[in-house]
Design a protein around this motif. Structure first.
Motif, PDB file in Angstrom:
ATOM      1  N   ARG A 180      91.040  44.586   0.875  1.00 23.77           N
ATOM      2  CA  ARG A 180      92.056  45.848   0.539  1.00 23.77           C
ATOM      3  C   ARG A 180      93.149  45.575  -0.216  1.00 23.77           C
ATOM      4  O   ARG A 180      94.103  46.375  -0.833  1.00 23.77           O
ATOM      5  N   GLU A 181      93.403  43.900  -0.008  1.00 22.99           N
ATOM      6  CA  GLU A 181      94.949  43.515   0.084  1.00 22.99           C
ATOM      7  C   GLU A 181      94.898  43.358  -1.975  1.00 22.99           C
ATOM      8  O   GLU A 181      94.153  42.444  -2.773  1.00 22.99           O
ATOM      9  N   THR A 182      96.198  43.730  -1.997  1.00 24.30           N
ATOM     10  CA  THR A 182      96.287  43.556  -3.375  1.00 24.30           C
ATOM     11  C   THR A 182      97.295  42.059  -3.932  1.00 24.30           C
ATOM     12  O   THR A 182      97.252  41.381  -5.527  1.00 24.30           O
ATOM     13  N   ASN A 183      97.957  41.501  -3.455  1.00 25.41           N
ATOM     14  CA  ASN A 183      98.972  40.845  -3.153  1.00 25.41           C
ATOM     15  C   ASN A 183      98.285  39.421  -3.194  1.00 25.41           C
ATOM     16  O   ASN A 183      97.458  39.390  -2.443  1.00 25.41           O
ATOM     17  N   LYS A 184      97.908  38.815  -4.598  1.00 26.37           N
ATOM     18  CA  LYS A 184      97.392  37.356  -4.321  1.00 26.37           C
ATOM     19  C   LYS A 184      98.198  36.543  -2.994  1.00 26.37           C
ATOM     20  O   LYS A 184      96.612  35.686  -2.469  1.00 26.37           O
ATOM     21  N   PHE A 185      99.747  36.567  -2.776  1.00 25.09           N
ATOM     22  CA  PHE A 185      99.437  35.348  -1.694  1.00 25.09           C
ATOM     23  C   PHE A 185      98.983  36.230  -0.458  1.00 25.09           C
ATOM     24  O   PHE A 185      98.837  35.462   0.271  1.00 25.09           O
ATOM     25  N   ILE A 186      99.236  36.863  -0.303  1.00 25.39           N
ATOM     26  CA  ILE A 186      99.168  37.464   0.804  1.00 25.39           C
ATOM     27  C   ILE A 186      97.061  37.500   0.865  1.00 25.39           C
ATOM     28  O   ILE A 186      97.429  37.477   2.239  1.00 25.39           O
ATOM     29  N   LYS A 187      96.874  37.527  -0.087  1.00 30.28           N
ATOM     30  CA  LYS A 187      94.955  37.704   0.279  1.00 30.28           C
ATOM     31  C   LYS A 187      95.037  36.492   0.476  1.00 30.28           C
ATOM     32  O   LYS A 187      93.529  36.062   1.236  1.00 30.28           O
ATOM     33  N   ASN A 188      95.548  35.461  -0.343  1.00 26.41           N
ATOM     34  CA  ASN A 188      95.198  34.459   0.394  1.00 26.41           C
ATOM     35  C   ASN A 188      95.628  33.686   1.882  1.00 26.41           C
ATOM     36  O   ASN A 188      95.073  32.847   2.484  1.00 26.41           O
ATOM     37  N   LEU A 189      96.932  34.132   2.544  1.00 22.98           N
ATOM     38  CA  LEU A 189      97.379  33.723   3.303  1.00 22.98           C
ATOM     39  C   LEU A 189      95.994  34.207   4.471  1.00 22.98           C
ATOM     40  O   LEU A 189      95.822  34.012   5.583  1.00 22.98           O
ATOM     41  N   LEU A 190      95.527  35.650   3.952  1.00 20.96           N
ATOM     42  CA  LEU A 190      94.604  36.672   5.259  1.00 20.96           C
ATOM     43  C   LEU A 190      93.570  35.502   4.936  1.00 20.96           C
ATOM     44  O   LEU A 190      93.274  36.066   6.168  1.00 20.96           O
ATOM     45  N   LEU A 191      92.859  34.826   3.904  1.00 20.24           N
ATOM     46  CA  LEU A 191      91.404  34.270   4.018  1.00 20.24           C
ATOM     47  C   LEU A 191      91.755  32.365   4.829  1.00 20.24           C
ATOM     48  O   LEU A 191      91.084  32.314   6.064  1.00 20.24           O
ATOM     49  N   ILE A 192      93.579  31.889   5.083  1.00 20.18           N
ATOM     50  CA  ILE A 192      93.129  30.736   5.468  1.00 20.18           C
ATOM     51  C   ILE A 192      93.359  31.445   7.218  1.00 20.18           C
ATOM     52  O   ILE A 192      92.692  31.440   8.368  1.00 20.18           O
ATOM     53  N   LEU A 193      94.149  32.722   6.967  1.00 19.77           N
ATOM     54  CA  LEU A 193      94.348  33.032   8.681  1.00 19.77           C
ATOM     55  C   LEU A 193      92.218  33.538   9.259  1.00 19.77           C
ATOM     56  O   LEU A 193      92.345  33.560  10.861  1.00 19.77           O
ATOM     57  N   SER A 194      91.512  34.087   8.741  1.00 17.57           N
ATOM     58  CA  SER A 194      90.566  34.492   8.669  1.00 17.57           C
ATOM     59  C   SER A 194      89.657  33.802   9.696  1.00 17.57           C
ATOM     60  O   SER A 194      88.947  33.772  10.469  1.00 17.57           O
ATOM     61  N   PHE A 195      90.193  32.288   8.848  1.00 20.16           N
ATOM     62  CA  PHE A 195      88.718  31.176   9.281  1.00 20.16           C
ATOM     63  C   PHE A 195      89.482  29.621  10.533  1.00 20.16           C
ATOM     64  O   PHE A 195      89.322  29.274  10.469  1.00 20.16           O
ATOM     65  N   SER A 196      90.979  30.319  10.298  1.00 15.59           N
ATOM     66  CA  SER A 196      91.975  29.354  11.223  1.00 15.59           C
ATOM     67  C   SER A 196      91.336  29.192  12.693  1.00 15.59           C
ATOM     68  O   SER A 196      90.960  27.938  12.770  1.00 15.59           O
ATOM     69  N   PRO A 197      90.573  30.484  13.131  1.00 12.60           N
ATOM     70  CA  PRO A 197      90.287  29.883  14.649  1.00 12.60           C
ATOM     71  C   PRO A 197      88.687  29.249  14.644  1.00 12.60           C
ATOM     72  O   PRO A 197      88.593  28.182  16.007  1.00 12.60           O
TER      73      PRO A 197
END
Length: 448
Positions: A180-197
């Protein structure tokens, strides 16, 4: 037939699995269809080992059996009217999509992310690990963790189970938010956070399978949103570029995890050799192991001699259920005792879902199991496409994707976390929808 002829026949059968997926795609118009996903997954699980380790001989009987299972899974989709289902799916609205990036989902995502790491630390301290080393001496901790796991010296505490549950739920909710995210920076940040655990668990506990399953949960959630958005194209040039880029990024922590663990059986091998051996064993080895087992099971020549088990009636496939009702079965570490081993090339005791299925139900019974599983998964997918609001089937679809991805390793039902993660995700989506309805019901009153 000589080894080269057998290898080429196996490659031909692998492409037959792909052709079957392509034919189904031509029929329904998209690869976003469980039989297509199942066949495409098994094409990938077979063709890469066959091509990347071309020098390893293989009996094509194993991949012939996998092709039959793939066809059987597809046949289970025949009872449903898919044209009607895809037409009804177009009636889903943007309001259905907005539910998946609500404030509540975002709070749950960050809450799960934090709890996953905190509980992993608590579990480690309960097992005698030093918290300082868990943060600042990751490689030493990872090596110690792997050694103690292999020796059976780890206690799987409640905190460890909760940690893994939140690792998978954070990856799943990250899949919702990422789409759902459109901002590329936030999108990549979400990807990193999703797999950080998952990355933290992999680096500190040398558990690469957790990352693999987290990726499956992320993809399952992402595909669910694509269904609701009626965005049914899942393969394009941009996607392959993204996958390649993300794979390059993931290589770094995976290399750290592999080096930190090492391998006592590999004497005098270089770091590059160790990495290649680990890649072959973890990513490519299960297909060769199953093919070798299947040949031996049918009485043909095999690299390893196997001690076969018969008529287990689901104890491999549904182990947690049998344990819960008092029929506990003790398996060797890693489920199977035999190691499929080619010196300095492969060393694995992972034999895909199919070895356990064959021990549980026999060859024909295992094919029937695949048909019933396909019938349930396809039926759930059909109902998901036809209904506008069904949180249960949404989580069921995500779990189905994980089931397909996990089949390269074992039965997903052997994982003790499957049901708790299912319940947690269902409760989150159910509560999220109820909160959204409560919010919208107040809007007219506020406007008066």
């Amino acid at each position: 037939m000589n080894d080269l002829t057998l290898k080429l026949l196996a490659i031909f059968l692998s492409f037959a699995i792909f052709l079957q997926s392509y034919c189904m795609k031509r029929k329904v118009g998209t690869y976003l269809f469980p039989p297509c996903i199942f066949s495409m997954a098994w094409f990938i699980f077979t063709i890469f080992p066959l091509l990347l380790l071309f020098q390893i001989p293989v009996n094509p009987l194993g991949i012939g059996y996998i092709l039959i299972c793939s066809l059987t899974f597809s046949l289970s989709a025949l009872p449903f009217n898919w044209q009607k289902a895809y037409q009804l799916n177009t009636r889903k609205s943007q309001n259905d999509l907005r539910l998946f990036d609500s404030q509540f989902i975002k709070y749950c995502f960050f809450f799960s992310l934090i709890l996953a790491i905190v509980f992993a630390m608590v579990d480690a301290t309960k097992n005698g690990f030093d918290l300082y080393k868990m943060i600042f001496q990751v490689m030493e901790t990872s090596n110690d963790y792997a050694r103690r796991r292999n020796w059976g010296q780890l206690n799987y505490t409640l905190f460890g189970k909760l940690s893994i549950m939140f690792v998978y739920s954070s990856a799943s909710m990250g899949g919702f938010l990422y789409y759902r995210e459109t901002n590329k920076f936030i999108k990549n940040l979400l990807l990193i956070l999703s797999f950080s655990p998952a990355l933290y668990v992999m680096l500190t506990q040398s558990s690469k399978i957790v990352l693999f399953i987290s990726i499956a949960y992320f993809i399952g959630s992402n595909l669910l949103i694509k269904i609701i958005a009626n965005d049914l194209n899942i393969f394009d040039k941009k996607l392959f570029i993204k996958i390649f880029s993300y794979a390059l990024v993931l290589i770094i922590p995976i290399i750290i995890s592999v080096i930190s663990r090492g391998n006592l059986l590999l004497v005098g091998i270089s770091t590059t050799g160790l990495l290649m051996h680990s890649f072959n064993s973890y990513i490519l080895g299960s297909f060769f192991a199953f093919s070798d087992f299947f040949a031996n099971y049918l009485g043909f020549h095999s690299l390893i001699e196997y001690s076969h088990q018969y008529n287990y009636w689901g104890r491999y496939t549904f182990k947690p259920f049998y344990d819960a009702i008092g029929f506990e079965t003790t398996f060797p570490l890693g489920t199977f005792g035999e190691q499929y081993k080619i010196i300095n090339v492969i060393n694995t005791n992972i034999y895909t879902i199919f070895r356990g299925l064959i021990y549980d139900f026999g060859i024909f019974g295992s094919i029937f199991f695949i048909f019933i599983s396909g019938l349930v998964i396809n039926g759930g997918f059909y109902k998901l496409m036809c209904d506008r609001e069904n949180n249960f089937l949404g989580v069921f679809f995500i779990t189905s994707i994980v089931f397909i991805f996990f089949s390269d390793l074992l039965s997903l039902f052997m994982a003790r976390y499957t049901l708790p993660v299912f319940i947690l995700l269902y409760l989150i989506l159910k509560l999220n929808r109820n909160l959204s309805k409560m919010h919208h019901s107040k809007l007219p009153k506020e406007g008066k």
